[in-house]
Motif scaffolding. Structure first.
Motif, short mmCIF file in Angstrom:
data_model
loop_
_atom_site.label_atom_id
_atom_site.label_comp_id
_atom_site.label_asym_id
_atom_site.label_seq_id
_atom_site.Cartn_x
_atom_site.Cartn_y
_atom_site.Cartn_z
N GLU A 170 0.80 -1.23 0.00
CA GLU A 170 0.00 0.00 0.00
C GLU A 170 0.84 1.29 0.00
OE1 GLU A 170 -3.81 -0.22 -1.10
OE2 GLU A 170 -2.42 1.39 -1.01
N PRO A 171 1.52 1.64 1.14
CA PRO A 171 2.32 2.85 1.03
C PRO A 171 3.55 2.51 0.19
CG PRO A 171 2.33 2.00 3.29
CD PRO A 171 1.61 1.01 2.45
N LYS A 172 3.87 3.37 -0.76
CA LYS A 172 5.02 3.12 -1.62
C LYS A 172 6.28 2.99 -0.77
CE LYS A 172 6.92 6.27 -4.40
NZ LYS A 172 6.80 7.41 -5.26
N GLN A 173 7.03 1.91 -0.97
CA GLN A 173 8.24 1.72 -0.17
C GLN A 173 9.34 2.66 -0.68
OE1 GLN A 173 8.14 -0.10 2.63
NE2 GLN A 173 10.16 0.78 2.98
N LEU A 174 9.86 3.47 0.21
CA LEU A 174 10.92 4.39 -0.18
C LEU A 174 12.27 3.68 -0.15
CD1 LEU A 174 10.00 7.55 1.92
CD2 LEU A 174 9.62 7.23 -0.52
N SER A 175 13.22 4.22 -0.90
CA SER A 175 14.57 3.68 -0.81
C SER A 175 15.36 4.53 0.18
CB SER A 175 15.23 3.70 -2.18
OG SER A 175 15.17 5.00 -2.71
N GLU A 176 16.48 4.01 0.64
CA GLU A 176 17.36 4.80 1.51
C GLU A 176 17.89 5.99 0.70
OE1 GLU A 176 20.55 2.56 3.20
OE2 GLU A 176 19.23 1.30 4.40
N ASN A 177 18.24 7.06 1.41
CA ASN A 177 18.85 8.25 0.81
C ASN A 177 17.99 8.94 -0.26
OD1 ASN A 177 21.34 5.94 1.00
ND2 ASN A 177 21.57 7.80 2.21
N VAL A 178 16.66 8.80 -0.13
CA VAL A 178 15.75 9.42 -1.11
C VAL A 178 15.66 10.94 -0.90
CG1 VAL A 178 13.66 9.03 0.30
CG2 VAL A 178 13.44 9.21 -2.17
N LEU A 179 15.93 11.37 0.34
CA LEU A 179 15.90 12.80 0.67
C LEU A 179 17.31 13.25 1.04
CD1 LEU A 179 14.37 15.44 1.48
CD2 LEU A 179 14.09 14.45 3.75
N PHE A 180 17.75 14.35 0.43
CA PHE A 180 19.10 14.84 0.71
C PHE A 180 19.06 16.25 1.29
CE2 PHE A 180 22.78 17.39 -0.48
CZ PHE A 180 23.84 16.60 -0.03
N GLY A 181 19.76 16.44 2.39
CA GLY A 181 19.86 17.77 3.00
C GLY A 181 21.32 18.13 3.22
N MET A 182 21.63 19.41 3.08
CA MET A 182 23.00 19.86 3.32
C MET A 182 22.92 21.21 4.03
SD MET A 182 26.04 20.26 0.48
CE MET A 182 25.11 21.35 -0.60
N GLY A 183 23.71 21.38 5.07
CA GLY A 183 23.60 22.63 5.81
C GLY A 183 24.59 22.75 6.94
N ASN A 184 24.24 23.57 7.91
CA ASN A 184 25.13 23.86 9.04
C ASN A 184 24.74 23.02 10.25
OD1 ASN A 184 26.17 25.87 7.39
ND2 ASN A 184 24.89 27.46 8.25
N TYR A 228 32.79 24.05 5.69
CA TYR A 228 32.48 23.00 4.71
C TYR A 228 33.21 23.28 3.40
CZ TYR A 228 29.99 19.49 2.04
OH TYR A 228 29.70 18.38 1.28
N LYS A 229 33.88 22.25 2.86
CA LYS A 229 34.62 22.40 1.61
C LYS A 229 34.05 21.47 0.56
CE LYS A 229 38.01 25.17 3.18
NZ LYS A 229 37.09 25.85 4.11
N LYS A 230 33.50 22.05 -0.49
CA LYS A 230 32.91 21.26 -1.57
C LYS A 230 33.90 20.24 -2.12
CE LYS A 230 31.48 22.17 -6.38
NZ LYS A 230 32.77 21.87 -7.00
N GLU A 231 35.11 20.71 -2.43
CA GLU A 231 36.09 19.81 -3.07
C GLU A 231 36.61 18.72 -2.13
OE1 GLU A 231 37.90 23.44 -1.45
OE2 GLU A 231 36.21 23.02 -2.80
N LYS A 232 36.50 18.96 -0.81
CA LYS A 232 37.01 17.93 0.12
C LYS A 232 35.92 16.99 0.59
CE LYS A 232 40.99 20.41 1.93
NZ LYS A 232 41.57 21.07 3.11
N PHE A 245 22.96 28.18 4.49
CA PHE A 245 24.16 27.57 3.91
C PHE A 245 24.76 28.43 2.79
CE2 PHE A 245 26.46 23.79 1.99
CZ PHE A 245 27.24 23.53 3.11
N LEU A 246 23.99 29.43 2.33
CA LEU A 246 24.52 30.37 1.33
C LEU A 246 25.69 31.16 1.90
CD1 LEU A 246 21.13 31.67 -0.08
CD2 LEU A 246 22.89 30.55 -1.46
N THR A 247 25.76 31.25 3.24
CA THR A 247 26.87 31.98 3.87
C THR A 247 28.12 31.13 3.91
OG1 THR A 247 26.48 31.23 6.14
CG2 THR A 247 25.17 33.11 5.39
N VAL A 248 27.98 29.84 3.63
CA VAL A 248 29.10 28.90 3.77
C VAL A 248 29.64 28.41 2.44
CG1 VAL A 248 29.79 26.66 4.74
CG2 VAL A 248 28.22 28.13 6.02
N SER A 249 28.77 27.81 1.63
CA SER A 249 29.24 27.23 0.38
C SER A 249 28.22 27.33 -0.75
CB SER A 249 29.64 25.76 0.60
OG SER A 249 30.18 25.21 -0.57
#
Length: 359
Positions: free
Chosen positions: A14-28, A158-162, A185-189
């Motif tokens: 019935e409820p659609k089974q979600l996969s792991e890591n379906v939602l992504f968040g990035m921040g402080n 936070y370093k994008k390249e690292k 997060f606009l103040t960071v990266s």
């Protein structure tokens, strides 16, 4: 028994089974230090009862004094981390449906944060460095107001390249269907945000952003407007919306008009119309789509039940995202947002009971 088996299987689907890591968040990622304080304490550090600011030199002693003088509670915090934590709580299963990236220090507070993220079943992958200590946020609570003072410290490093650019981490980004980043997060990266946002847009996935605080629209207008064309869902509250409108020269103070004009800003992925959602505390939530502006009453709480509005906005977003990952109608996403916020304001900090009671 055998006869009942197909039925059981059917119910499971019935409820659609979600996969792991379906939602992504990035921040402080911040360790929240929450305490009920008095007006004298706010005055001493020049704080407004309902505000969020970044710590300055004059707030140096604040964190220590808070811990010494008042009864404090620690929570894993930071705006985006709060939202993905709430979304994971609403989703329940699978664990690790939500991923979180951010930077912490190699220290005691960093260890507490890792433990707290794990307890919340969030798949947190922190970039760990030793130059700066783990970020903290003092939540100074007076009646049902809260004044937040954030000392970003490591969160600023936070370093994008690292981190984001590493193949194993980028794979987690690609696994997601819905992305959420708070404007803080606009103040960071800004470059990390743009990399995630352009990827989402190119693959017709959902990228969402939060206005987060008036100072972001004022002082980080340029990076914000670089990201805006990729934003599918924009969140904010009434004060943030008003500041954003002024900075854009919208010449209106009407929140519905502001939502409408913001919805119509240029957009890269035309397959998805932008949705703008503005909350207004206990007043109606406003939503603008390409066709209309609608308002939704919040769940009315008995004022005496309100313990702390800290995290109500983050919780609203978390509830909203928890239904968005299932592709449910936006009205359902808003209903879930209101539900989550109504639970959070009856508790201290951005915390919640073991299971949601949302149907």
């Amino acid at each position: 028994m055998a006869a009942g088996e197909p039925q059981a299987k059917k119910l499971k689907l019935e409820p659609k089974q979600l996969s792991e890591n379906v939602l992504f968040g990035m921040g402080n990622p911040l360790l929240d230090i929450c305490a009920v304080v008095d007006k004298d304490f706010l005055d001493k550090y020049g704080l407004k009862p309902n505000d969020q600011i970044l710590a300055e030199e004059k707030h140096k002693e604040l964190f220590e004094e808070l811990v010494k003088k008042f009864k404090v509670e620690y929570h894993a915090g930071g705006s985006t981390q709060n939202s993905v934590k709430v979304a994971q709580w609403m989703i329940q299963s699978p664990y690790k449906a939500a991923t979180f990236f951010g930077c912490i220090g190699k220290d005691k507070f960093g260890e507490i944060l890792k433990k707290k993220a794990e307890e919340a079943h969030v798949d947190a992958h922190y970039y760990e460095q030793s130059e700066e200590p783990t970020g903290t946020c003092a939540a100074c609570i007076t009646s049902d107001n809260r004044s937040l003072v954030a000392n970003l410290a490591a969160a600023n490093c936070y370093k994008k390249e690292k981190h984001l650019d590493l193949e194993k981490n980028w794979k987690l980004v690609e696994k997601a269907k819905v992305y959420y980043i708070a404007g803080f997060f606009l103040t960071v990266s800004p470059e990390a945000i743009l990399k995630v946002a352009t990827q989402a847009s190119a693959n017709n996935k959902i990228f969402s952003l939060n206005l987060s605080a008036p100072f972001i629209s004022q002082f980080y207008k340029e990076p914000m407007m670089k990201v805006m064309p990729y934003v599918d869902v924009l969140f904010g509250n009434e004060t943030e919306a008003a500041t954003f409108a002024r900075e854009q020269g919208f010449e209106t103070e009407d929140i519905k008009e502001i939502a409408k004009k913001t919805q119509a800003l240029p957009k890269v992925n035309t397959k998805r119309q932008r949705i703008v959602v503005f909350t207004q505390g206990k007043d109606d939530t406003v939503m603008a789509t390409a066709n209309e502006v609608t308002t939704f009453p919040v769940l009315v709480s008995d004022q005496s039940e309100i313990v702390d509005t800290n995290g109500a906005g983050d919780a609203f977003v978390g509830g909203f995202l928890s239904q968005l990952v299932y592709d449910r109608p936006v009205t359902e996403c808003i209903r879930a947002g209101h539900y989550a916020a109504s639970v959070i304001i009856k508790r201290s900090g951005c915390t919640f009971p073991e299971k949601p009671d949302f149907h």
